[in-house]
Motif scaffolding. Structure first.
Motif, PDB file in Angstrom:
ATOM      1  N   MET A  58       0.833  -1.200   0.000  1.00  0.00           N
ATOM      2  CA  MET A  58       0.000   0.000   0.000  1.00  0.00           C
ATOM      3  C   MET A  58       0.867   1.248   0.000  1.00  0.00           C
ATOM      4  SD  MET A  58      -2.918   1.110   2.806  1.00  0.00           S
ATOM      5  CE  MET A  58      -4.138  -0.057   2.238  1.00  0.00           C
ATOM      6  N   ASP A  59       0.463   2.253  -0.748  1.00  0.00           N
ATOM      7  CA  ASP A  59       1.194   3.518  -0.769  1.00  0.00           C
ATOM      8  C   ASP A  59       1.135   4.183   0.606  1.00  0.00           C
ATOM      9  OD1 ASP A  59       1.720   3.172  -3.470  1.00  0.00           O
ATOM     10  OD2 ASP A  59      -0.050   4.305  -4.108  1.00  0.00           O
ATOM     11  N   TYR A  70       0.122  -7.839   1.852  1.00  0.00           N
ATOM     12  CA  TYR A  70      -1.055  -8.141   1.043  1.00  0.00           C
ATOM     13  C   TYR A  70      -2.068  -7.021   1.198  1.00  0.00           C
ATOM     14  CZ  TYR A  70      -0.054 -12.823  -0.692  1.00  0.00           C
ATOM     15  OH  TYR A  70       0.476 -13.875  -1.390  1.00  0.00           O
ATOM     16  N   LEU A  71      -2.684  -6.647   0.083  1.00  0.00           N
ATOM     17  CA  LEU A  71      -3.745  -5.646   0.085  1.00  0.00           C
ATOM     18  C   LEU A  71      -5.084  -6.328   0.330  1.00  0.00           C
ATOM     19  CD1 LEU A  71      -2.589  -3.603  -3.047  1.00  0.00           C
ATOM     20  CD2 LEU A  71      -2.178  -3.046  -0.648  1.00  0.00           C
ATOM     21  N   ILE A  72      -5.948  -5.687   1.086  1.00  0.00           N
ATOM     22  CA  ILE A  72      -7.255  -6.246   1.432  1.00  0.00           C
ATOM     23  C   ILE A  72      -8.349  -5.405   0.778  1.00  0.00           C
ATOM     24  CG2 ILE A  72      -8.844  -6.816   3.305  1.00  0.00           C
ATOM     25  CD1 ILE A  72      -6.327  -6.941   5.146  1.00  0.00           C
ATOM     26  N   GLY A  80      -7.512  -2.030   3.224  1.00  0.00           N
ATOM     27  CA  GLY A  80      -6.400  -2.100   4.159  1.00  0.00           C
ATOM     28  C   GLY A  80      -5.288  -2.994   3.672  1.00  0.00           C
ATOM     29  N   THR A  81      -4.414  -3.369   4.590  1.00  0.00           N
ATOM     30  CA  THR A  81      -3.253  -4.196   4.252  1.00  0.00           C
ATOM     31  C   THR A  81      -2.833  -5.011   5.464  1.00  0.00           C
ATOM     32  OG1 THR A  81      -0.966  -4.122   3.430  1.00  0.00           O
ATOM     33  CG2 THR A  81      -1.633  -2.347   4.889  1.00  0.00           C
ATOM     34  N   GLN A  99       0.943  -7.466  11.366  1.00  0.00           N
ATOM     35  CA  GLN A  99       0.187  -6.243  11.602  1.00  0.00           C
ATOM     36  C   GLN A  99      -0.794  -6.019  10.459  1.00  0.00           C
ATOM     37  OE1 GLN A  99       1.966  -2.003  11.647  1.00  0.00           O
ATOM     38  NE2 GLN A  99       1.680  -2.489  13.824  1.00  0.00           N
ATOM     39  N   MET A 100      -1.973  -5.515  10.808  1.00  0.00           N
ATOM     40  CA  MET A 100      -3.005  -5.213   9.827  1.00  0.00           C
ATOM     41  C   MET A 100      -3.487  -3.784  10.030  1.00  0.00           C
ATOM     42  SD  MET A 100      -6.738  -7.064   9.305  1.00  0.00           S
ATOM     43  CE  MET A 100      -5.980  -8.684   9.337  1.00  0.00           C
ATOM     44  N   LYS A 101      -3.617  -3.069   8.942  1.00  0.00           N
ATOM     45  CA  LYS A 101      -4.217  -1.737   8.969  1.00  0.00           C
ATOM     46  C   LYS A 101      -5.499  -1.804   8.163  1.00  0.00           C
ATOM     47  CE  LYS A 101       0.066   0.810   9.742  1.00  0.00           C
ATOM     48  NZ  LYS A 101       0.904   1.978   9.368  1.00  0.00           N
TER      49      LYS A 101
END
Length: 208
Positions: A58-59, A70-72, A80-81, A99-101
């Motif tokens: 992700m940028d 990985y992008l979600i 998120g990612t 970690q997940m954002k």
């Protein structure tokens, strides 16, 4: 709530899972990889909501060297990612974690090995534990299963996405197809800071 993420198939470059609550299916997902890559694309549904995960960064992530990001996507919208990163608190105070954002929030999963008891991975939002993923140390026929203990539906969805990432990171072996096997992997976490993340009382508070 308590959920089971159950792998039902594994082919050379694909795998599929069901998500169950009290023996009732509430979702599913599948992975599709390709020759020459360790990564895969994941598509599925959770509570009738479609999602997708694809390899990519992700940028403006603001994380140094995230491992296998990985992008979600939810309903085709980037949401998120998730990635592996490292806590560095100095000598003897380093460990890897996930970690997940998502939706502007940050969630941390801490994988902790308990030997023959398997792994128990608490998930935190800040200082508050919201879920835990448990996995046996024995895997039959290369089919991986995960049990989720979550405080509510939203926390369970976060845990499911972490299960998928855990499988991609460790369990998914593209190009291999196993007919019959029994593999036991025993891991014992000794890092004191990491072990402190585990609260044995958490799952006692979780209802089905």
């Amino acid at each position: 709530m308590i959920l089971d993420v159950i792998q039902v198939s594994k082919d050379l470059f694909s795998a599929s899972f069901t998500i169950e609550r009290e023996n009732t299916q509430i979702g599913n997902f599948s992975l599709q990889g390709r020759l020459g890559s360790m990564e895969a694309e994941i598509q599925g549904t959770i509570h009738e909501q479609a999602f997708k995960m694809v390899y990519g960064k992700m940028d403006n992530l603001e994380v140094d060297h995230p491992f296998r990001p990985y992008l979600i996507y939810k309903e085709s919208i980037l949401n998120g990612t998730v990635y592996q990163t490292k806590f560095n608190g100095g000598l003897f105070k380093k460990f890897d974690y996930h970690q997940m954002k998502l939706n502007g929030m940050i969630f941390d999963l801490f994988p902790i090995g308990f030997g023959n008891e398997g792994s128990k991975s608490p998930i935190y939002n800040g200082n508050k534990q919201i879920a835990q993923i448990e996995k046996d140390c024995i895997v039959y026929n290369d089919l991986h299963n995960y049990r989720i203990f979550a405080e509510d539906s939203f926390a369970s969805q976060i845990a499911i996405l972490f299960c998928i990432y855990m499988y991609i990171n460790v369990g998914y072996k593209p190009g291999e197809k196993v007919i019959s096997s029994k593999v036991k992997v025993v891991s014992i976490t000794t890092n004191k800071l990491l072990k402190e993340k585990y609260n044995p009382e958490f799952i006692k508070s979780i209802d089905k």
